[in-house]
Design a protein around this motif. Structure first.
Motif, PDB file in Angstrom:
ATOM      1  N   ILE A  49     -18.372   2.222 -31.549  1.00 20.22           N
ATOM      2  CA  ILE A  49     -18.425   1.933 -32.977  1.00 20.22           C
ATOM      3  C   ILE A  49     -16.993   2.077 -33.467  1.00 20.22           C
ATOM      4  CG2 ILE A  49     -19.333   2.616 -35.232  1.00 20.22           C
ATOM      5  CD1 ILE A  49     -21.656   3.984 -33.713  1.00 20.22           C
ATOM      6  N   GLU A  50     -16.399   0.996 -33.956  1.00 23.07           N
ATOM      7  CA  GLU A  50     -15.010   1.007 -34.418  1.00 23.07           C
ATOM      8  C   GLU A  50     -14.955   0.555 -35.867  1.00 23.07           C
ATOM      9  OE1 GLU A  50     -13.071  -1.634 -31.732  1.00 23.07           O
ATOM     10  OE2 GLU A  50     -13.243  -0.268 -30.040  1.00 23.07           O
ATOM     11  N   ASN A  51     -14.358   1.366 -36.706  1.00 20.16           N
ATOM     12  CA  ASN A  51     -14.256   1.062 -38.140  1.00 20.16           C
ATOM     13  C   ASN A  51     -15.617   0.777 -38.750  1.00 20.16           C
ATOM     14  OD1 ASN A  51     -11.403   1.297 -38.134  1.00 20.16           O
ATOM     15  ND2 ASN A  51     -11.255  -0.771 -37.301  1.00 20.16           N
ATOM     16  N   GLY A  52     -16.634   1.485 -38.279  1.00 19.00           N
ATOM     17  CA  GLY A  52     -17.981   1.329 -38.815  1.00 19.00           C
ATOM     18  C   GLY A  52     -18.759   0.156 -38.258  1.00 19.00           C
ATOM     19  N   ILE A  53     -18.182  -0.573 -37.295  1.00 20.85           N
ATOM     20  CA  ILE A  53     -18.832  -1.764 -36.735  1.00 20.85           C
ATOM     21  C   ILE A  53     -19.217  -1.522 -35.281  1.00 20.85           C
ATOM     22  CG2 ILE A  53     -18.564  -4.220 -36.186  1.00 20.85           C
ATOM     23  CD1 ILE A  53     -16.415  -4.274 -38.428  1.00 20.85           C
ATOM     24  N   PRO A  54     -20.515  -1.624 -34.945  1.00 20.47           N
ATOM     25  CA  PRO A  54     -20.899  -1.490 -33.539  1.00 20.47           C
ATOM     26  C   PRO A  54     -20.452  -2.724 -32.758  1.00 20.47           C
ATOM     27  CG  PRO A  54     -22.839  -1.882 -34.919  1.00 20.47           C
ATOM     28  CD  PRO A  54     -21.655  -1.791 -35.827  1.00 20.47           C
ATOM     29  N   ARG A  55     -19.746  -2.494 -31.660  1.00 23.11           N
ATOM     30  CA  ARG A  55     -19.208  -3.588 -30.836  1.00 23.11           C
ATOM     31  C   ARG A  55     -20.157  -3.861 -29.676  1.00 23.11           C
ATOM     32  NH1 ARG A  55     -15.198  -5.498 -34.164  1.00 23.11           N
ATOM     33  NH2 ARG A  55     -14.172  -3.703 -35.082  1.00 23.11           N
ATOM     34  N   LEU A  56     -21.171  -4.693 -29.935  1.00 28.32           N
ATOM     35  CA  LEU A  56     -22.204  -4.990 -28.942  1.00 28.32           C
ATOM     36  C   LEU A  56     -21.884  -6.289 -28.208  1.00 28.32           C
ATOM     37  CD1 LEU A  56     -25.302  -4.067 -31.136  1.00 28.32           C
ATOM     38  CD2 LEU A  56     -24.249  -2.683 -29.356  1.00 28.32           C
ATOM     39  N   TYR A  57     -20.850  -6.248 -27.378  1.00 25.79           N
ATOM     40  CA  TYR A  57     -20.470  -7.418 -26.598  1.00 25.79           C
ATOM     41  C   TYR A  57     -21.251  -7.450 -25.292  1.00 25.79           C
ATOM     42  CZ  TYR A  57     -16.334  -7.718 -29.587  1.00 25.79           C
ATOM     43  OH  TYR A  57     -15.476  -7.823 -30.655  1.00 25.79           O
ATOM     44  N   PRO A  58     -21.729  -8.628 -24.865  1.00 24.13           N
ATOM     45  CA  PRO A  58     -22.366  -8.730 -23.541  1.00 24.13           C
ATOM     46  C   PRO A  58     -21.334  -8.455 -22.447  1.00 24.13           C
ATOM     47  CG  PRO A  58     -22.755 -10.715 -24.841  1.00 24.13           C
ATOM     48  CD  PRO A  58     -21.756  -9.891 -25.584  1.00 24.13           C
ATOM     49  N   LYS A  59     -21.808  -8.074 -21.269  1.00 24.12           N
ATOM     50  CA  LYS A  59     -20.898  -7.828 -20.142  1.00 24.12           C
ATOM     51  C   LYS A  59     -20.042  -9.060 -19.884  1.00 24.12           C
ATOM     52  CE  LYS A  59     -23.530  -4.498 -17.508  1.00 24.12           C
ATOM     53  NZ  LYS A  59     -24.314  -4.243 -16.310  1.00 24.12           N
ATOM     54  N   GLY A  60     -18.756  -8.842 -19.721  1.00 24.90           N
ATOM     55  CA  GLY A  60     -17.841  -9.923 -19.397  1.00 24.90           C
ATOM     56  C   GLY A  60     -17.403 -10.772 -20.565  1.00 24.90           C
ATOM     57  N   ALA A  61     -17.895 -10.515 -21.762  1.00 30.55           N
ATOM     58  CA  ALA A  61     -17.559 -11.371 -22.904  1.00 30.55           C
ATOM     59  C   ALA A  61     -16.087 -11.298 -23.269  1.00 30.55           C
ATOM     60  CB  ALA A  61     -18.408 -11.004 -24.118  1.00 30.55           C
ATOM     61  N   LEU A  62     -15.488 -10.133 -23.222  1.00 30.75           N
ATOM     62  CA  LEU A  62     -14.080 -10.024 -23.588  1.00 30.75           C
ATOM     63  C   LEU A  62     -13.174 -10.669 -22.559  1.00 30.75           C
ATOM     64  CD1 LEU A  62     -13.875  -6.466 -25.147  1.00 30.75           C
ATOM     65  CD2 LEU A  62     -13.908  -8.675 -26.289  1.00 30.75           C
ATOM     66  N   GLY A  63     -13.597 -10.743 -21.317  1.00 30.25           N
ATOM     67  CA  GLY A  63     -12.801 -11.387 -20.290  1.00 30.25           C
ATOM     68  C   GLY A  63     -13.089 -12.874 -20.169  1.00 30.25           C
ATOM     69  N   ALA A  64     -14.057 -13.369 -20.927  1.00 28.46           N
ATOM     70  CA  ALA A  64     -14.480 -14.769 -20.791  1.00 28.46           C
ATOM     71  C   ALA A  64     -13.984 -15.623 -21.948  1.00 28.46           C
ATOM     72  CB  ALA A  64     -15.993 -14.842 -20.703  1.00 28.46           C
ATOM     73  N   GLY A  65     -12.847 -15.287 -22.506  1.00 29.17           N
ATOM     74  CA  GLY A  65     -12.291 -16.128 -23.548  1.00 29.17           C
ATOM     75  C   GLY A  65     -12.505 -15.642 -24.968  1.00 29.17           C
ATOM     76  N   VAL A  66     -13.156 -14.500 -25.144  1.00 24.67           N
ATOM     77  CA  VAL A  66     -13.302 -13.956 -26.491  1.00 24.67           C
ATOM     78  C   VAL A  66     -11.977 -13.319 -26.854  1.00 24.67           C
ATOM     79  CG1 VAL A  66     -14.461 -12.229 -27.921  1.00 24.67           C
ATOM     80  CG2 VAL A  66     -15.759 -13.544 -26.250  1.00 24.67           C
ATOM     81  N   VAL A  67     -11.406 -13.778 -27.937  1.00 24.45           N
ATOM     82  CA  VAL A  67     -10.114 -13.269 -28.370  1.00 24.45           C
ATOM     83  C   VAL A  67     -10.332 -12.212 -29.433  1.00 24.45           C
ATOM     84  CG1 VAL A  67      -7.900 -13.873 -29.399  1.00 24.45           C
ATOM     85  CG2 VAL A  67      -9.055 -15.487 -27.882  1.00 24.45           C
ATOM     86  N   ARG A  68      -9.672 -11.100 -29.276  1.00 25.00           N
ATOM     87  CA  ARG A  68      -9.810 -10.008 -30.227  1.00 25.00           C
ATOM     88  C   ARG A  68      -8.541  -9.917 -31.054  1.00 25.00           C
ATOM     89  NH1 ARG A  68     -11.847  -4.029 -28.675  1.00 25.00           N
ATOM     90  NH2 ARG A  68     -11.913  -3.262 -30.786  1.00 25.00           N
ATOM     91  N   PHE A  69      -8.676 -10.024 -32.368  1.00 25.19           N
ATOM     92  CA  PHE A  69      -7.546  -9.967 -33.269  1.00 25.19           C
ATOM     93  C   PHE A  69      -7.491  -8.630 -33.985  1.00 25.19           C
ATOM     94  CE2 PHE A  69      -8.559 -14.472 -32.980  1.00 25.19           C
ATOM     95  CZ  PHE A  69      -7.309 -15.009 -32.697  1.00 25.19           C
ATOM     96  N   THR A  70      -6.284  -8.184 -34.270  1.00 19.64           N
ATOM     97  CA  THR A  70      -6.085  -6.990 -35.079  1.00 19.64           C
ATOM     98  C   THR A  70      -5.362  -7.416 -36.345  1.00 19.64           C
ATOM     99  OG1 THR A  70      -5.892  -5.668 -33.080  1.00 19.64           O
ATOM    100  CG2 THR A  70      -5.106  -4.687 -35.117  1.00 19.64           C
ATOM    101  N   LEU A  71      -5.956  -7.086 -37.466  1.00 19.58           N
ATOM    102  CA  LEU A  71      -5.335  -7.430 -38.727  1.00 19.58           C
ATOM    103  C   LEU A  71      -4.234  -6.434 -39.068  1.00 19.58           C
ATOM    104  CD1 LEU A  71      -8.551  -8.290 -40.769  1.00 19.58           C
ATOM    105  CD2 LEU A  71      -6.952  -9.870 -39.709  1.00 19.58           C
ATOM    106  N   PRO A  72      -3.162  -6.916 -39.696  1.00 20.55           N
ATOM    107  CA  PRO A  72      -2.050  -6.012 -40.049  1.00 20.55           C
ATOM    108  C   PRO A  72      -2.443  -5.021 -41.130  1.00 20.55           C
ATOM    109  CG  PRO A  72      -1.611  -8.256 -40.785  1.00 20.55           C
ATOM    110  CD  PRO A  72      -2.914  -8.268 -40.061  1.00 20.55           C
TER     111      PRO A  72
END
Length: 72
Positions: A49-72
């Motif tokens: 849970i990051e910044n109040g948001i549960p990060r329920l990504y399926p296995k392999g989703a972050l390595g399969a082209g999901v881009v994660r952005f960080t806002l300034p």
């Protein structure tokens, strides 16, 4: 994340129920949690849970082209 939303969430891999594994505070009804961990009761996979948001990504989703952005 609100404690009352927990029954609406499910594991993206096996559709099992999730529970709080660790929290920044004791879970109370209507409490808001900025950080912690959810765990699937069926497959035991954990989700942050990051910044109040549960990060329920399926296995392999972050390595399969999901881009994660960080806002300034």
């Amino acid at each position: 994340m609100r404690t009352t939303l927990l029954p609406l969430l499910a594991c993206p891999d096996c559709a099992g129920a999730v529970r709080f594994a660790s929290l920044d505070a004791h879970p109370r009804p209507e409490a808001w949690h900025e950080s912690g961990t959810l765990a699937c009761q069926a497959c035991r996979r954990e989700f942050p849970i990051e910044n109040g948001i549960p990060r329920l990504y399926p296995k392999g989703a972050l390595g399969a082209g999901v881009v994660r952005f960080t806002l300034p």
